[in-house]
Design a protein around this motif. Sequence first.
Motif, PDB file in Angstrom:
ATOM      1  N   GLY A  85      32.145  66.146 128.454  1.00  0.00           N
ATOM      2  CA  GLY A  85      31.777  64.832 128.976  1.00  0.00           C
ATOM      3  C   GLY A  85      31.052  63.983 127.944  1.00  0.00           C
ATOM      4  O   GLY A  85      31.070  62.758 128.007  1.00  0.00           O
ATOM      5  N   TRP A  86      30.417  64.649 126.972  1.00  0.00           N
ATOM      6  CA  TRP A  86      29.638  63.890 125.985  1.00  0.00           C
ATOM      7  C   TRP A  86      30.512  62.994 125.117  1.00  0.00           C
ATOM      8  O   TRP A  86      30.071  61.980 124.617  1.00  0.00           O
ATOM      9  CB  TRP A  86      28.784  64.831 125.134  1.00  0.00           C
ATOM     10  N   TRP A  87      31.777  63.375 124.994  1.00  0.00           N
ATOM     11  CA  TRP A  87      32.718  62.533 124.244  1.00  0.00           C
ATOM     12  C   TRP A  87      32.842  61.168 124.900  1.00  0.00           C
ATOM     13  O   TRP A  87      32.882  60.134 124.234  1.00  0.00           O
ATOM     14  CB  TRP A  87      34.105  63.179 124.201  1.00  0.00           C
ATOM     15  N   LEU A  88      32.854  61.216 126.232  1.00  0.00           N
ATOM     16  CA  LEU A  88      32.982  59.976 126.996  1.00  0.00           C
ATOM     17  C   LEU A  88      31.745  59.109 126.769  1.00  0.00           C
ATOM     18  O   LEU A  88      31.836  57.896 126.570  1.00  0.00           O
ATOM     19  CB  LEU A  88      33.152  60.319 128.490  1.00  0.00           C
ATOM     20  N   VAL A  89      30.574  59.763 126.756  1.00  0.00           N
ATOM     21  CA  VAL A  89      29.323  59.029 126.524  1.00  0.00           C
ATOM     22  C   VAL A  89      29.349  58.372 125.146  1.00  0.00           C
ATOM     23  O   VAL A  89      29.048  57.191 124.987  1.00  0.00           O
ATOM     24  CB  VAL A  89      28.103  59.981 126.650  1.00  0.00           C
ATOM     25  N   VAL A  90      29.769  59.153 124.141  1.00  0.00           N
ATOM     26  CA  VAL A  90      29.845  58.623 122.774  1.00  0.00           C
ATOM     27  C   VAL A  90      30.801  57.441 122.723  1.00  0.00           C
ATOM     28  O   VAL A  90      30.505  56.393 122.129  1.00  0.00           O
ATOM     29  CB  VAL A  90      30.299  59.726 121.780  1.00  0.00           C
ATOM     30  N   LEU A  91      31.933  57.593 123.391  1.00  0.00           N
ATOM     31  CA  LEU A  91      32.947  56.535 123.388  1.00  0.00           C
ATOM     32  C   LEU A  91      32.402  55.260 124.043  1.00  0.00           C
ATOM     33  O   LEU A  91      32.552  54.161 123.504  1.00  0.00           O
ATOM     34  CB  LEU A  91      34.196  57.031 124.130  1.00  0.00           C
ATOM     35  N   VAL A  92      31.746  55.432 125.185  1.00  0.00           N
ATOM     36  CA  VAL A  92      31.212  54.270 125.904  1.00  0.00           C
ATOM     37  C   VAL A  92      30.152  53.576 125.053  1.00  0.00           C
ATOM     38  O   VAL A  92      30.160  52.344 124.899  1.00  0.00           O
ATOM     39  CB  VAL A  92      30.638  54.700 127.278  1.00  0.00           C
ATOM     40  N   VAL A  93      29.251  54.357 124.440  1.00  0.00           N
ATOM     41  CA  VAL A  93      28.200  53.779 123.597  1.00  0.00           C
ATOM     42  C   VAL A  93      28.817  53.025 122.422  1.00  0.00           C
ATOM     43  O   VAL A  93      28.416  51.908 122.084  1.00  0.00           O
ATOM     44  CB  VAL A  93      27.226  54.880 123.100  1.00  0.00           C
ATOM     45  N   TYR A 109      28.825  44.384 121.578  1.00  0.00           N
ATOM     46  CA  TYR A 109      27.529  43.706 121.596  1.00  0.00           C
ATOM     47  C   TYR A 109      27.131  43.180 120.216  1.00  0.00           C
ATOM     48  O   TYR A 109      26.647  42.060 120.082  1.00  0.00           O
ATOM     49  CB  TYR A 109      26.466  44.689 122.090  1.00  0.00           C
ATOM     50  N   ALA A 110      27.323  44.011 119.198  1.00  0.00           N
ATOM     51  CA  ALA A 110      26.752  43.693 117.882  1.00  0.00           C
ATOM     52  C   ALA A 110      27.783  43.359 116.805  1.00  0.00           C
ATOM     53  O   ALA A 110      27.465  42.668 115.847  1.00  0.00           O
ATOM     54  CB  ALA A 110      25.900  44.877 117.408  1.00  0.00           C
TER      55      ALA A 110
END
Length: 262
Positions: A3-11, A18-19
Amino acid sequence: MGGWWLVVLVVAVVALGYAVLPNVWTRVLKRTALRRVPAAGRRVALTFDDGPDPKYTPRLLDALAQCGVRATFFVIAEKALRHPDIVERMIREGHEVQVHGMRHVLVPVLPPGSAWDQAFTAAEKLQERFGLSIRWYRPTWGLCNLPSLWWTWGGRRGLRMVTWSIMVGDWRRTDSGVLRDRILRRLHPGAILVLHDSDETWGSEAGAPERVIELMPELAAALAARGYRLGPLRDLLAAGGLPQPGTVDWSGAAPGPPRAQR
Ligand SMILES: [Zn+2]
């Protein structure tokens, strides 16, 4: 796939949107932020960033007075409040004052509230202290983020974003003749030229503005010889038939009576 891959992708996607993408839009695709006014013909807007600086700006003002040239100063609001006498002199001598930020920080990484302060709170402070009507925001290092792009889009809150079309590396100590030649090589109708009147910004070389001060008479003469006129941004807009953005919406703050700049 964890699931952390998804978090990394979203971030990553959020950070990109944003930047990064707002600057691809303004700087690479050259959209939304004003960078030149070709309809203005043989005119160049002379603009200075990062001041006022007590070491250089008064002598730059002397040089401009000697050449009979007026300019636009994109000031850092905290420095302007620290050296109000210099800003008052700019106004008295017919120069235009607009906003560069509250402090010289990297806007893309700021949260929305701080990005607002960089443009709108800084403009409000300048308006309160000096009775100016601030309409143009040049973000520090010319870099914005999504909220600052949104708020200045089409001048919806009274401030519009402006960058430049000629930049010549004057933050490094460079012979004034070299600076002049770089400007002449890039010269075009309705150009917006950015120079710097402070060496306090990260990345700038100590003493660099000395060469910018020396450059003024040479530049004025070289442009006059080519039939070009140097002046503040407002002259470029007027000559190009572009209106100034409207009055700033201070979003809850009591608006002071804006005084038109000469
Ligand atoms: Zn700057």
